[in-house]
Design an enzyme around this catalytic site. Structure first.
Site, PDB file in Angstrom:
ATOM      1  N   ASP A  46      21.630  20.610   9.730  1.00  0.00           N
ATOM      2  CA  ASP A  46      21.408  21.729  10.653  1.00  0.00           C
ATOM      3  C   ASP A  46      20.634  21.226  11.876  1.00  0.00           C
ATOM      4  O   ASP A  46      19.484  20.805  11.759  1.00  0.00           O
ATOM      5  CB  ASP A  46      20.601  22.836   9.960  1.00  0.00           C
ATOM      6  CG  ASP A  46      20.419  24.041  10.870  1.00  0.00           C
ATOM      7  OD1 ASP A  46      21.415  24.767  11.068  1.00  0.00           O
ATOM      8  OD2 ASP A  46      19.316  24.228  11.415  1.00  0.00           O
ATOM      9  N   TYR A  51      15.794  21.518  19.631  1.00  0.00           N
ATOM     10  CA  TYR A  51      14.932  20.640  18.829  1.00  0.00           C
ATOM     11  C   TYR A  51      14.690  19.298  19.533  1.00  0.00           C
ATOM     12  O   TYR A  51      13.806  18.531  19.148  1.00  0.00           O
ATOM     13  CB  TYR A  51      15.508  20.390  17.421  1.00  0.00           C
ATOM     14  CG  TYR A  51      15.719  21.651  16.595  1.00  0.00           C
ATOM     15  CD1 TYR A  51      15.084  22.852  16.918  1.00  0.00           C
ATOM     16  CD2 TYR A  51      16.557  21.643  15.489  1.00  0.00           C
ATOM     17  CE1 TYR A  51      15.302  24.006  16.178  1.00  0.00           C
ATOM     18  CE2 TYR A  51      16.774  22.798  14.738  1.00  0.00           C
ATOM     19  CZ  TYR A  51      16.147  23.971  15.088  1.00  0.00           C
ATOM     20  OH  TYR A  51      16.366  25.105  14.347  1.00  0.00           O
ATOM     21  N   LYS A  76      23.284  24.667  17.621  1.00  0.00           N
ATOM     22  CA  LYS A  76      23.034  26.012  18.170  1.00  0.00           C
ATOM     23  C   LYS A  76      22.965  26.009  19.694  1.00  0.00           C
ATOM     24  O   LYS A  76      22.363  25.113  20.288  1.00  0.00           O
ATOM     25  CB  LYS A  76      21.720  26.570  17.602  1.00  0.00           C
ATOM     26  CG  LYS A  76      21.647  26.449  16.099  1.00  0.00           C
ATOM     27  CD  LYS A  76      20.374  26.989  15.491  1.00  0.00           C
ATOM     28  CE  LYS A  76      20.245  26.476  14.064  1.00  0.00           C
ATOM     29  NZ  LYS A  76      19.403  25.283  13.926  1.00  0.00           N
ATOM     30  N   HIS A 107      21.632  30.745  19.142  1.00  0.00           N
ATOM     31  CA  HIS A 107      20.326  30.508  18.506  1.00  0.00           C
ATOM     32  C   HIS A 107      19.459  31.777  18.420  1.00  0.00           C
ATOM     33  O   HIS A 107      18.785  32.005  17.424  1.00  0.00           O
ATOM     34  CB  HIS A 107      19.579  29.417  19.280  1.00  0.00           C
ATOM     35  CG  HIS A 107      18.584  28.673  18.458  1.00  0.00           C
ATOM     36  ND1 HIS A 107      18.340  27.324  18.597  1.00  0.00           N
ATOM     37  CD2 HIS A 107      17.752  29.084  17.477  1.00  0.00           C
ATOM     38  CE1 HIS A 107      17.410  26.947  17.743  1.00  0.00           C
ATOM     39  NE2 HIS A 107      17.028  27.996  17.046  1.00  0.00           N
TER      40      HIS A 107
HETATM   41  P1  NDP Z   1      10.796  24.494   5.920  1.00  0.00           P
HETATM   42  O1  NDP Z   1      10.493  25.792   5.266  1.00  0.00           O
HETATM   43  O2  NDP Z   1      12.017  23.749   5.573  1.00  0.00           O
HETATM   44  O3  NDP Z   1       9.507  23.578   5.703  1.00  0.00           O
HETATM   45  C1  NDP Z   1       9.366  22.303   6.283  1.00  0.00           C
HETATM   46  C2  NDP Z   1       7.953  21.799   5.980  1.00  0.00           C
HETATM   47  O4  NDP Z   1       7.797  21.638   4.571  1.00  0.00           O
HETATM   48  C3  NDP Z   1       7.664  20.447   6.590  1.00  0.00           C
HETATM   49  O5  NDP Z   1       6.286  20.417   6.929  1.00  0.00           O
HETATM   50  C4  NDP Z   1       7.975  19.474   5.442  1.00  0.00           C
HETATM   51  O6  NDP Z   1       7.229  18.293   5.592  1.00  0.00           O
HETATM   52  C5  NDP Z   1       7.501  20.279   4.240  1.00  0.00           C
HETATM   53  N1  NDP Z   1       8.252  19.996   2.998  1.00  0.00           N
HETATM   54  C6  NDP Z   1       9.591  19.861   2.865  1.00  0.00           C
HETATM   55  N2  NDP Z   1       9.932  19.681   1.573  1.00  0.00           N
HETATM   56  C7  NDP Z   1       8.779  19.693   0.869  1.00  0.00           C
HETATM   57  C8  NDP Z   1       8.483  19.553  -0.508  1.00  0.00           C
HETATM   58  N3  NDP Z   1       9.441  19.379  -1.420  1.00  0.00           N
HETATM   59  N4  NDP Z   1       7.178  19.598  -0.885  1.00  0.00           N
HETATM   60  C9  NDP Z   1       6.188  19.783   0.044  1.00  0.00           C
HETATM   61  N5  NDP Z   1       6.415  19.932   1.362  1.00  0.00           N
HETATM   62  C10 NDP Z   1       7.710  19.898   1.776  1.00  0.00           C
HETATM   63  O7  NDP Z   1      10.696  24.763   7.505  1.00  0.00           O
HETATM   64  P2  NDP Z   1      11.553  24.813   8.822  1.00  0.00           P
HETATM   65  O8  NDP Z   1      10.885  25.840   9.643  1.00  0.00           O
HETATM   66  O9  NDP Z   1      11.711  23.450   9.345  1.00  0.00           O
HETATM   67  O10 NDP Z   1      12.982  25.406   8.408  1.00  0.00           O
HETATM   68  C11 NDP Z   1      14.036  24.608   7.926  1.00  0.00           C
HETATM   69  C12 NDP Z   1      15.135  24.412   8.952  1.00  0.00           C
HETATM   70  O11 NDP Z   1      15.724  25.645   9.327  1.00  0.00           O
HETATM   71  C13 NDP Z   1      14.660  23.828  10.297  1.00  0.00           C
HETATM   72  O12 NDP Z   1      14.327  22.468  10.223  1.00  0.00           O
HETATM   73  C14 NDP Z   1      15.827  24.164  11.169  1.00  0.00           C
HETATM   74  O13 NDP Z   1      16.893  23.258  10.947  1.00  0.00           O
HETATM   75  C15 NDP Z   1      16.155  25.572  10.687  1.00  0.00           C
HETATM   76  N6  NDP Z   1      15.446  26.608  11.475  1.00  0.00           N
HETATM   77  C16 NDP Z   1      16.187  27.439  12.281  1.00  0.00           C
HETATM   78  C17 NDP Z   1      15.581  28.389  13.055  1.00  0.00           C
HETATM   79  C18 NDP Z   1      16.401  29.281  13.908  1.00  0.00           C
HETATM   80  O14 NDP Z   1      15.843  29.972  14.792  1.00  0.00           O
HETATM   81  N7  NDP Z   1      17.701  29.336  13.730  1.00  0.00           N
HETATM   82  C19 NDP Z   1      14.119  28.575  13.079  1.00  0.00           C
HETATM   83  C20 NDP Z   1      13.430  27.716  12.155  1.00  0.00           C
HETATM   84  C21 NDP Z   1      14.086  26.778  11.401  1.00  0.00           C
HETATM   85  P3  NDP Z   1       7.924  16.821   5.486  1.00  0.00           P
HETATM   86  O15 NDP Z   1       8.990  16.771   6.527  1.00  0.00           O
HETATM   87  O16 NDP Z   1       6.792  15.896   5.760  1.00  0.00           O
HETATM   88  O17 NDP Z   1       8.467  16.728   4.084  1.00  0.00           O
END
Ligand code: NDP
Length: 305
Positions: A46, A51, A76, A107
């Protein structure tokens, strides 16, 4: 029964139920994360122009050696490109180094007008976002339908669209959105929006499934209890919740161990699902992402101005 690995879009195409998120995956990290994920069981990425890392995402895809046709890539249309969808799409295709997307989303249902302050996040002299409130979202959708019919993207959809916005779009659409990507987790289950989208054949995709930066939802006691009962991590419960509910889920990680563990989806019992589906109604409702677009976007819990 084992949870589904794919769902079917209203185009007939298959979409992998778990995709790697790439928001806040810094340059220097995301290339490796994407390549590693694709070599370790993921086939769905995604991305988004805003980004600022699509170029590296594309490099990661190439590094992986996985053939393009075996990967489902979403990106997006950013708000500033709403009047020129073809141009916004081309920027994304060039950055990713591919000639088509599997899914292209609007988006936000918000048009931003670029000015000298910024090309992508323009503000007015008073610091508010430079929004064109008169812009007709159905015109953006008409242009999305054009790039879809031209074969430049295999499916089109929306992100961050509430029921009132979808109702309005429905009056004009000739192609039904394949997907609505929204913030979704047990603390923001969006039951009414899910019912509406189910009824219209629109698949939900869950963003911020762990609560975004720092994964704060993992420390909730109810989530931890279900994790303990199933002998898995809280992240696995939060991710599995969506697939068991019939939604795609997009956990983001740049850490190899977490990328692997986040691809694990378990079958949750009816009892566990009932608990998860009921948490928000028991006073735990919480929205994490509320960008300052400055007006009501039609979600029940969204701040009003
Ligand atoms: P997430 O809910 O996926 O959380 C990401 C965070 O959690 C990071 O800090 C990551 O750190 C940490 N993390 C991931 N896996 C674990 C684990 N197993 N244990 C502990 N910590 C963990 O957040 P996002 O807001 O990034 O949402 C996911 C995706 O959705 C985005 O990356 C994007 O692609 C999409 N999105 C779309 C939006 C929209 O407007 N359409 C808005 C927001 C997000 P680390 O990387 O260090 O593991």
């Amino acid at each position: 029964m084992a949870p589904s690995t794919h769902f079917k879009l209203n185009t007939g195409a298959q979409i992998p139920t778990v995709g790697l998120g790439t928001w806040r995956s810094e340059p220097g990290q995301v290339r490796q994360a994407v390549s590693f994920a694709l070599k370790n069981g993921y086939s769905h990425i995604d991305a988004a122009l805003i980004y600022g890392n699509e170029h590296e995402v594309g490099q990661g895809v190439k590094d992986s050696g996985v053939p393009r046709e075996n990967i489902f890539i979403t990106s997006k249309l950013w708000n500033t490109h709403q009047p020129n969808v073809g141009e916004g799409l081309q920027k994304t295709l060039d950055a990713l180094g591919t000639d088509y997307l599997d899914l292209y989303l609007i988006h936000w249902p918000v048009r931003l007008v670029p000015n000298e302050s910024s090309a992508l996040l323009p503000v007015n002299p008073d610091g508010t976002r430079s929004i064109d409130r008169s812009w007709d979202q159905s015109e953006t959708w008409r242009q999305m339908e054009e790039v879809y019919k031209a074969g430049r993207v295999k499916a089109i959809g929306v992100a961050n669209w509430s029921i009132p916005y979808l109702e309005e779009l429905k009056r004009k659409w000739t192609v039904v959105p394949a997907v609505n990507q929204i913030e979704l987790h047990p603390f923001l289950p969006q039951h009414a929006l899910k019912d509406w989208c189910d009824k219209h054949g629109i698949l939900l995709e869950a963003y911020s499934p762990l609560g975004s930066e720092g994964a704060p939802l993992m420390s909730d006691p109810a989530i931890q209890q279900i994790a303990k009962k199933n002998d898995v991590s809280p992240a696995t419960v939060l991710i599995s919740y969506h697939v068991n509910r019939g939604a795609v889920v997009l956990p983001k990680s740049i850490n190899e161990n977490r990328i692997v563990s986040n691809s694990q989806v378990i079958a949750l019992s009816r009892e566990d699902m009932d608990v998860l589906n009921g948490l928000a109604a028991q006073g735990k409702a919480k929205r994490i992402n509320t960008p300052l677009f400055g007006w009501d976007l039609g979600f029940d819990d969204w701040y009003k101005q």
